[in-house]
Design a protein around this motif. Sequence first.
Motif, mmCIF file in Angstrom:
data_model
loop_
_atom_site.group_PDB
_atom_site.id
_atom_site.type_symbol
_atom_site.label_atom_id
_atom_site.label_comp_id
_atom_site.label_asym_id
_atom_site.label_seq_id
_atom_site.Cartn_x
_atom_site.Cartn_y
_atom_site.Cartn_z
ATOM 1 N N UNK A 25 -17.984 -5.658 -3.593
ATOM 2 C CA UNK A 25 -17.643 -4.447 -4.481
ATOM 3 C C UNK A 25 -19.290 -3.991 -5.042
ATOM 4 N N UNK A 26 -19.209 -2.779 -5.228
ATOM 5 C CA UNK A 26 -20.538 -2.289 -5.885
ATOM 6 C C UNK A 26 -21.716 -1.754 -4.946
ATOM 7 N N UNK A 27 -22.823 -1.077 -5.558
ATOM 8 C CA UNK A 27 -23.548 -0.400 -4.717
ATOM 9 C C UNK A 27 -24.790 -1.023 -4.379
ATOM 10 N N UNK A 28 -24.958 -2.107 -4.893
ATOM 11 C CA UNK A 28 -26.194 -2.953 -4.771
ATOM 12 C C UNK A 28 -26.033 -4.114 -3.734
ATOM 13 N N UNK A 29 -24.944 -3.955 -3.097
ATOM 14 C CA UNK A 29 -24.731 -5.344 -1.889
ATOM 15 C C UNK A 29 -25.962 -5.373 -1.111
ATOM 16 N N UNK A 30 -26.628 -4.292 -0.657
ATOM 17 C CA UNK A 30 -27.680 -4.412 0.251
ATOM 18 C C UNK A 30 -28.923 -5.002 -0.324
ATOM 19 N N UNK A 31 -28.988 -5.285 -1.477
ATOM 20 C CA UNK A 31 -30.119 -5.701 -2.320
ATOM 21 C C UNK A 31 -30.214 -7.453 -2.369
ATOM 22 N N UNK A 32 -28.726 -7.743 -2.234
ATOM 23 C CA UNK A 32 -28.521 -9.106 -2.700
ATOM 24 C C UNK A 32 -28.830 -10.203 -1.246
ATOM 25 N N UNK A 33 -29.277 -11.351 -1.635
ATOM 26 C CA UNK A 33 -29.031 -12.665 -0.582
ATOM 27 C C UNK A 33 -27.540 -12.950 -0.829
ATOM 28 N N UNK A 34 -27.260 -13.344 0.373
ATOM 29 C CA UNK A 34 -26.100 -13.731 0.678
ATOM 30 C C UNK A 34 -25.767 -14.899 1.241
ATOM 31 N N UNK A 35 -24.867 -15.579 0.800
ATOM 32 C CA UNK A 35 -24.781 -17.068 1.418
ATOM 33 C C UNK A 35 -23.138 -17.662 1.492
#
Length: 127
Positions: A25-35
């Motif tokens: 959720x949230x608008x900033x997913x594209x800015x996060x490192x995901x693991x």
Amino acid sequence: QVQLVESGGGLVQAGGSLRVSCAASGRTFSTYTMGWFRQAPGKEREFVAAIRWSGGITYYADSVKGRFTISRDNAKNTMYLQMNSLKPDDTAIYYCAAGNQWGMRRLVEAEVSYNYWGQGDQVTVSS
């Protein structure tokens, strides 16, 4: 604030494939490192794979390299883990995580680099 929900886990025979997803959720997913991390019964949670915010760079644990593929679709706020050639040792609860860190491998592998965690999804591989 980011909320993460895993799905797609289940029971599969050794040698089979499974794809788990992580919806954010949230608008900033594209800015996060995901693991992706996993925890097998009686063991500590361990790093599986990570992907940079842009999706262009990935890291994998040696135990899954060549069998698992991490990917993300920033337009859908979703991350995936395609798991092929599954082994009974891959049986674990799989967690997705989001964080603001990216850099050296040991930084990306560390749980402390991630701020948000999903509730986990069980993957069971039968022999």
